[in-house]
Design an enzyme around this catalytic site. Sequence first.
Site, mmCIF file in Angstrom:
data_model
loop_
_atom_site.group_PDB
_atom_site.id
_atom_site.type_symbol
_atom_site.label_atom_id
_atom_site.label_comp_id
_atom_site.label_asym_id
_atom_site.label_seq_id
_atom_site.Cartn_x
_atom_site.Cartn_y
_atom_site.Cartn_z
ATOM 1 C CD1 TRP A 75 -3.260 0.838 0.721
ATOM 2 C CD2 TRP A 75 -1.982 2.307 1.838
ATOM 3 N NE1 TRP A 75 -4.013 1.971 0.947
ATOM 4 C CE2 TRP A 75 -3.247 2.884 1.627
ATOM 5 C CE3 TRP A 75 -1.021 3.043 2.510
ATOM 6 C CZ2 TRP A 75 -3.575 4.161 2.074
ATOM 7 C CZ3 TRP A 75 -1.331 4.313 2.951
ATOM 8 C CH2 TRP A 75 -2.600 4.865 2.725
ATOM 9 C CG ASN A 101 3.861 -4.923 6.011
ATOM 10 O OD1 ASN A 101 4.048 -4.858 4.804
ATOM 11 N ND2 ASN A 101 3.076 -5.829 6.556
ATOM 12 N N GLY A 102 5.449 -0.836 7.121
ATOM 13 C CA GLY A 102 5.804 0.247 8.027
ATOM 14 C C GLY A 102 6.447 1.394 7.277
ATOM 15 C CD GLU A 487 -19.524 2.962 11.028
ATOM 16 O OE1 GLU A 487 -19.228 1.894 10.461
ATOM 17 O OE2 GLU A 487 -18.669 3.819 11.330
ATOM 18 C CE LYS A 491 -18.309 1.127 7.132
ATOM 19 N NZ LYS A 491 -17.969 1.579 8.428
ATOM 20 C CD GLU A 494 -15.092 3.088 5.515
ATOM 21 O OE1 GLU A 494 -14.087 3.061 6.231
ATOM 22 O OE2 GLU A 494 -16.099 2.366 5.722
ATOM 23 C CE LYS A 609 -11.477 -5.079 8.493
ATOM 24 N NZ LYS A 609 -12.808 -4.459 8.480
#
Length: 614
Positions: A75, A101-102, A487, A491, A494, A609
Site C-alpha cells: 500500500w 511493512n511500516g 458511521e 460507510k 468508503e 483494513k
Amino acid sequence: MCGIVGYIGQRKAYPILIKGLKRLEYRGYDSAGVALISDNRQLNVYKAKGKVSELEAFAAQKDISGHIGIAHTRWATHGEPCSVNAHPHYSSSERLALIHNGIIENYAVLKDKLQAKGYVFRSSTDTEVLVQLIEYIQDTHHIDLLTAVQLALQEVIGAYAIAVLDKDHPEEIIAARKSSPLVVGIGEGEFFLASDATPIVEYTDKVVYLEDEEIAVIRQGGKLKVVNLANAECSHEVKTVALNLGQLEKGGYPHFMLKEIFEQPDCIRDCMRGRINREGTNVTLSAVMDHKERLLAAKRFVIVACGTSWHAALIGKHLIESFCRIPVEVEYASEFRYRDPVIDCNDVVIALSQSGETADTLAAVELAKSRGAFIYGICNAIGSSIPRTTHTGSYIHVGPEIGVASTKAFTGQVTVLAMLALTLAREKQTMDKKQYLAIVKELGRIPDKMKEVLNLNDRIAKLSKIFTYAHNFIYLGRGYSYPVALEGALKLKEISYIHAEGYPAAEMKHGPIALVDAEMPVVVIATQNGLYEKVLSNIQEIKARQGKVIVLVTKGDTVISQIADTCIELPETMECLDPLLTTVPLQLLAYHIAVCKGMDVDQPRNLAKSVTVE
C-alpha cells in the site's frame, strides 16, 4: 496496511505464498511481489502493479521453483504504485531481497549516506534504503545476515515488519518487527511467516507473535530462534490460533461485506456468550471483575480510537456516562498522541481497535501508560499488539472481518461497550436494579431483532437503485443515533465514493441546511425515543426545502410515514441499544449503492483494513 507472507520447508513455496497474499488482500494494497530462492539457488524477484492476479500472470512463464520465499502486498507510502516500487526489493548486488511493512522515517538521511558510498537506487521507496543498508553493513564488516540486520535496525527510526532472504544462505529467513505485526507459524518441519494468522491457519494452528525489536531466525530443519537487536535470546510462547478456515471464505455471498453484515446476529451472540447468564439477568466482564478496584476508582475514562471505532467510542461515551455517572472523553488517537494530553494515574484509557494493530491507537496507549493511566483494550484480533500492550481488556469475538469497510466489528464494539457500562454500573450501584435488568434482557433479544432488520435487505437493495447517481448525502441523528449517522455516512463514502456527511440533526439549521434541495438525499434516524419530536421537526425543515428524506422509524410509526419519501421500519428496542439495530440498514444501503455503481466493495480504493502506519 501491507501484507507479508513467507515460507520455508519441503513444499513448493510459490503456491503457498500466492494463496497467502490472496488471504491478505482484505488489508488493502496496490501492488504485489514475490521473491524465491530457486532450486538452482537463484534469487528471483517478480513484481506487478495491481492485484495478486496480475502478479500470477506476470510470473506464469517464469522460474517459480524453490522451497523458500517471501511475498508482499504493498500500500503505497513512499513512491507511486508501480512495479518498480513494489516489494520485494533487491540489494545492489541482488544477493538480498527484502519485504517491509511500516515506514522508515529517517530513510532520506540513510539514503544520502549510501549514495555517497556509491549505491544506486532503483525505486522511490524507503524500503529499498533498508535492504541496501543491510548489504552495506554486511559487506563492510564481513558479517552474517542476522548480525547485519541487527546493526541496520539500530540505525533505523520508524516502524517495520521485515523479512529478508540471502541467496547465499537458501536455508534461512530473517524476520523482525517494531510497531508492525508479524507472526511465525510453526508446522512439521516447516515455518510460515505472515502479517496476521489468516494465511497460516490452513497449514498450522501453532504461532508465535513477535514483540517489538525481536528478530526471528527461521532455518529449515531447525528450531525457531528469537533474539533482540543486541543478540540476546528472547523467550517466546507458542500459541494456538482458534480460527476457522471457513470464516475466511465468502460462503456463497457475492462479497465479504454482505456476508459479514448477515453474520451480525450470530456474532453478537458470540460476543455475549459467557458474559450474560442463561437467565438473561446479569452481565459480567471478567476483565472488570479482575481489576474492579482500579476501574471503580477512576475519576475519568478516555476512549482513544480511529475511524469506525471512534464512532463506536461515541456511543460508548453515552452508555458509560448514562449508566455509571463517570465523565468520558472520546479522542481521535491520531490527535491524542500529539497534543500533550492531560492524563494521570486516576484515568482509565480505553483503546478501541478492530485489528489491534492500529498505529495511532498503539502510540496513544504507550503515551497513556507512560503517564500512569490504566489501559483497557477492546479488540477483535486475538493475539494482536493492543491486547498484549494493555493492562486488561475484552475481545469482541466477532470472527475475522475481511471487508475493508467495518460492519460486524462496529456492532461488536458497541455490544462490549454496553456490557462494560452495565458491569461497572452494577458494581458502582449507579443504576436502578429494575432498569439494569430490563437492559440486560433487551440486550439478549438484539440478535433476533437484527435478523428482522436483515429481512429488509431486498427492499433496501431496490431502494438503493434510486440513489446510485447521487453526488452527496446527509445523515442525521440525535443522542445515541448521532454516531450512527456518522458511521452510516462513512460507510457510504468508503465503498461508493459518494460524498456523505453525518450531523446531529439539530445542527442542520446552523449551516448544512444550505445544502438541501431536491437533489439532496437526507437519511434520518428517527426511532421512538426521548428526542423523537425534535427529530420530527428537523425532518419537516428538510421537506420544506424539497429534500429527499429516507427515515429509519420504529415499526408502527404513523406520523413520519406521512411526510417522508421513504420509511424503513425497524423493531422496537430501548433507546440505549438502538445503534445495534439502526446501523444495519445503513450498512445495507451503502453496500447496495456501491454494488449498483459497480464498485469493488470489499477492497475500496486507497483504503487498508489494518492501518499500521501514520
